[in-house]
Design a protein around this motif. Sequence first.
Motif, PDB file in Angstrom:
ATOM      1  N   UNK A 102     -35.277  17.352  -7.989  1.00 22.99           N
ATOM      2  CA  UNK A 102     -36.562  18.083  -7.205  1.00 22.99           C
ATOM      3  C   UNK A 102     -36.158  19.595  -7.497  1.00 22.99           C
ATOM      4  N   UNK A 103     -35.097  19.835  -7.283  1.00 24.41           N
ATOM      5  CA  UNK A 103     -34.695  21.244  -7.236  1.00 24.41           C
ATOM      6  C   UNK A 103     -34.829  21.798  -8.581  1.00 24.41           C
ATOM      7  N   UNK A 104     -34.865  21.038  -9.670  1.00 17.76           N
ATOM      8  CA  UNK A 104     -34.751  21.518 -11.095  1.00 17.76           C
ATOM      9  C   UNK A 104     -36.505  21.506 -11.470  1.00 17.76           C
ATOM     10  N   UNK A 105     -37.173  21.237 -10.424  1.00 23.16           N
ATOM     11  CA  UNK A 105     -38.749  21.245 -10.835  1.00 23.16           C
ATOM     12  C   UNK A 105     -39.169  19.890 -11.338  1.00 23.16           C
ATOM     13  N   UNK A 106     -38.082  18.707 -11.234  1.00 18.34           N
ATOM     14  CA  UNK A 106     -38.390  17.503 -11.871  1.00 18.34           C
ATOM     15  C   UNK A 106     -39.157  16.499 -10.675  1.00 18.34           C
ATOM     16  N   UNK A 107     -40.396  15.937 -10.726  1.00 18.54           N
ATOM     17  CA  UNK A 107     -40.978  15.018  -9.940  1.00 18.54           C
ATOM     18  C   UNK A 107     -40.207  13.653 -10.077  1.00 18.54           C
ATOM     19  N   UNK A 108     -39.273  13.634  -9.064  1.00 12.96           N
ATOM     20  CA  UNK A 108     -38.596  12.243  -8.763  1.00 12.96           C
ATOM     21  C   UNK A 108     -38.381  11.980  -7.375  1.00 12.96           C
ATOM     22  N   UNK A 109     -38.637  10.484  -7.167  1.00 14.59           N
ATOM     23  CA  UNK A 109     -38.462  10.150  -5.533  1.00 14.59           C
ATOM     24  C   UNK A 109     -38.029   8.871  -5.647  1.00 14.59           C
ATOM     25  N   UNK A 110     -37.000   8.558  -6.406  1.00 16.53           N
ATOM     26  CA  UNK A 110     -36.279   7.370  -6.588  1.00 16.53           C
ATOM     27  C   UNK A 110     -35.502   7.063  -4.994  1.00 16.53           C
ATOM     28  N   UNK A 111     -35.109   8.022  -4.509  1.00 17.30           N
ATOM     29  CA  UNK A 111     -34.668   7.921  -3.190  1.00 17.30           C
ATOM     30  C   UNK A 111     -35.520   7.350  -2.152  1.00 17.30           C
ATOM     31  N   UNK A 112     -36.433   7.914  -2.181  1.00 15.10           N
ATOM     32  CA  UNK A 112     -37.701   7.730  -1.134  1.00 15.10           C
ATOM     33  C   UNK A 112     -37.858   6.321  -1.242  1.00 15.10           C
ATOM     34  N   UNK A 113     -38.242   5.924  -2.664  1.00 19.76           N
ATOM     35  CA  UNK A 113     -38.898   4.520  -3.004  1.00 19.76           C
ATOM     36  C   UNK A 113     -37.646   3.446  -2.333  1.00 19.76           C
ATOM     37  N   UNK A 114     -36.545   3.755  -2.378  1.00 18.57           N
ATOM     38  CA  UNK A 114     -35.562   2.710  -2.199  1.00 18.57           C
ATOM     39  C   UNK A 114     -35.173   2.882  -0.541  1.00 18.57           C
ATOM     40  N   UNK A 115     -35.543   3.798   0.114  1.00 20.24           N
ATOM     41  CA  UNK A 115     -35.466   3.878   1.279  1.00 20.24           C
ATOM     42  C   UNK A 115     -36.309   2.894   2.544  1.00 20.24           C
TER      43      UNK A 115
END
Length: 161
Positions: A102-115
């Motif tokens: 996310x800090x590189x501008x990439x949309x990733x939410x894999x951590x959120x999905x696993x929580x």
Amino acid sequence: MSNINQSRRRLFSRKKSSAIRPPWSNTDIEFTDICTRCDKCIQVCETQIIIRGDGGFPEISFADDECTFCKKCAQVCPEPIFIDTEQAPWELKAVVQESCLAYEGVWCQSCKDACDERAISFKLAIGQAPKPEINTDLCTGCGACAAPCPTNAIKLQSPNQ
């Protein structure tokens, strides 16, 4: 002569381990003085996150899975290493490192999905990928968010580290 004395001191001094010990490990003891390295906690861990670490002592690795807080490690241990399992298992909290996509501008939410605890949310910003925010009051330190992270940007650590 002083170089020899300094070398001896370093030889016999122990550095504080940064290893994550199993949940409910008593932090008031020197873990390595009491643990006999019997591997019972490693064998009983249902998610296989307890591994043989430095010196053969049990450590937690969130590389492949999470802690379910099943309490089996504490129940099987023959030594007085663990505290009451009705207390909090540890003080660990998830922390997002700079290598987060996310800090590189990439949309990733894999951590959120696993929580499962919903401790991770993403703050939207115009023209940017949403940035992760961790609610430390909700975070149990289970490590579910760490394994799915493609850049290993989630670390679990005690708040005082």
